[in-house]
Design an enzyme around this catalytic site. Sequence first.
Site, PDB file in Angstrom:
ATOM      1  N   GLY A  35     -12.690  -4.396   1.369  1.00  0.00           N
ATOM      2  CA  GLY A  35     -14.113  -4.057   1.483  1.00  0.00           C
ATOM      3  C   GLY A  35     -14.562  -3.143   0.352  1.00  0.00           C
ATOM      4  O   GLY A  35     -15.637  -3.334  -0.236  1.00  0.00           O
ATOM      5  N   GLY A  79      -5.884  -6.081   1.582  1.00  0.00           N
ATOM      6  CA  GLY A  79      -4.551  -5.978   2.176  1.00  0.00           C
ATOM      7  C   GLY A  79      -3.941  -7.345   2.474  1.00  0.00           C
ATOM      8  O   GLY A  79      -2.790  -7.615   2.117  1.00  0.00           O
ATOM      9  N   ARG A 109       0.826  -1.217   0.000  1.00  0.00           N
ATOM     10  CA  ARG A 109       0.000   0.000   0.000  1.00  0.00           C
ATOM     11  C   ARG A 109       0.862   1.270   0.000  1.00  0.00           C
ATOM     12  O   ARG A 109       0.421   2.313  -0.477  1.00  0.00           O
ATOM     13  CB  ARG A 109      -0.957  -0.008   1.197  1.00  0.00           C
ATOM     14  CG  ARG A 109      -2.178  -0.856   0.920  1.00  0.00           C
ATOM     15  CD  ARG A 109      -3.167  -0.791   2.043  1.00  0.00           C
ATOM     16  NE  ARG A 109      -4.414  -1.446   1.651  1.00  0.00           N
ATOM     17  CZ  ARG A 109      -5.356  -1.813   2.504  1.00  0.00           C
ATOM     18  NH1 ARG A 109      -5.207  -1.609   3.794  1.00  0.00           N
ATOM     19  NH2 ARG A 109      -6.456  -2.381   2.070  1.00  0.00           N
ATOM     20  N   LYS A 141     -12.396  -9.760   8.340  1.00  0.00           N
ATOM     21  CA  LYS A 141     -13.304  -8.614   8.527  1.00  0.00           C
ATOM     22  C   LYS A 141     -14.732  -9.019   8.147  1.00  0.00           C
ATOM     23  O   LYS A 141     -15.268  -8.600   7.117  1.00  0.00           O
ATOM     24  CB  LYS A 141     -12.847  -7.435   7.676  1.00  0.00           C
ATOM     25  CG  LYS A 141     -11.610  -6.743   8.224  1.00  0.00           C
ATOM     26  CD  LYS A 141     -11.275  -5.546   7.376  1.00  0.00           C
ATOM     27  CE  LYS A 141     -10.061  -4.820   7.921  1.00  0.00           C
ATOM     28  NZ  LYS A 141      -9.636  -3.735   7.041  1.00  0.00           N
TER      29      LYS A 141
HETATM   30  C1  3PG Z   1      -8.791  -1.759   4.609  1.00  0.00           C
HETATM   31  O1  3PG Z   1      -7.777  -2.282   5.099  1.00  0.00           O
HETATM   32  O2  3PG Z   1      -9.627  -2.413   3.949  1.00  0.00           O
HETATM   33  C2  3PG Z   1      -8.982  -0.271   4.739  1.00  0.00           C
HETATM   34  O3  3PG Z   1      -7.864   0.331   5.317  1.00  0.00           O
HETATM   35  C3  3PG Z   1     -10.211   0.026   5.557  1.00  0.00           C
HETATM   36  O4  3PG Z   1     -10.053  -0.429   6.878  1.00  0.00           O
HETATM   37  P1  3PG Z   1     -11.335  -0.681   7.801  1.00  0.00           P
HETATM   38  O5  3PG Z   1     -11.995  -1.947   7.319  1.00  0.00           O
HETATM   39  O6  3PG Z   1     -10.789  -0.807   9.200  1.00  0.00           O
HETATM   40  O7  3PG Z   1     -12.245   0.491   7.632  1.00  0.00           O
END
Ligand code: 3PG
Length: 392
Positions: free
Chosen positions: A374, A351, A35, A196
């Site tokens: 996301g 990431g 990144r 996530k």
């Molecule tokens: C990611 O890593 O997808 C972005 O930096 C957003 O991070 P977040 O899901 O904590 O908002």
Amino acid sequence: MRSIINEKNLNNKKILLRLDLNVPLERDKITDTTRIDKILPTLNFLIREKAKIIILSHIGRPKGKIVKELSLKPICEELQNKLKKKVKLISENIKEIKSKNFFGDYNEDIFILENIRFYSEEEQNDNKFAKLLSNLGDIYVNDAFSCSHRAHASINEIPKFLPSFSGLQLDLEVNALNKITSEITRPITCIIGGSKISTKINVIKNLITKFDNIVIVGGMANNFIEFYGNCIGKSIKEKNCEKIVEEILTLSKKEKCKIIYPDDVIVSKDLNGSPQKKELGEILSNEMILDIGPKTIEKITNIIDNSKTILWNGPAGYFENPNFANGSIQIAKKIIENNKANKIFSVAGGGDTVSLLNNLNIVNNFNFVSTAGGAFLEYLEGKNLPGITALN
Ligand code: 3PG
């Protein structure tokens, strides 16, 4: 959307530059710099144009509190090394930085403000906070496609106060994703994993109508495994998701999109423990699911063989420990085997996925790799991302 690359007269202009420097850190060491590497063209362009730069970024999820481990200090040092220029980290309270002219107080031309998520106003999308930040610059640039799905102050609100532009990496990601979505060939398989869960589980419903197969691995798969009455022990999962899982399954039948979740898994007592293969009914309450098992790998590789397009977001397991990386590695190997044989078009995003592909040294074997996780999925959904809408 206007790109900063077309702007003239940036000489001496103060650029408020939103980046996504949310890189993986292990005890202050950056374990994947993708990144950072990807936004260097924007920074070098602004440096060549003799602009003054104030970088805004978050790292992690400190939830409005100062968390020492989530300081941007290591990232600031990495930027200095890569740019071969001094970059000053501003750790003082942003709300107390009064002067619009703080460049005059220091010798540097590049500043980075400490983790913007140390302030609760950021995630609250606070208009006053955005106004305060906007007072520091003359122009705003968003080069953070990977967090443009967040309606946060530094992404969504600042453009209301300043002339706003997209950065070079954001342009690249949006153009590539537009091309991919308009030229996509069926059957299309989307593999969704990672940890996530809350970001992704609601996205799935909207992807069902677009894809032929959705393969669910990683943390989210645990919600599906549990939904079917299996014990998932100490595994990560999203709470109160039964209804959405049910909706996903019902809609997928109606739309003839296959939902695939693991048939067998690799468990352990903790993240550093030894791996053990288990059928779904055999998981104990003191175990956690950390990877997919061999039957599941075979099922997924068969699906890849029968697909023309593969979109992959999120690893299949806790790949940071090699004991639990096999599922992700086998998926990656199958995709690149078919990619090399020109049988599929492959796109990866996120990431952790990018970091995995870098570890395996195969990042160049995909047709396109997005830094976004996301945001990538929400863009595929056809949603308007707040960060992009704000630039328009
Ligand atoms: C990611 O890593 O997808 C972005 O930096 C957003 O991070 P977040 O899901 O904590 O908002």
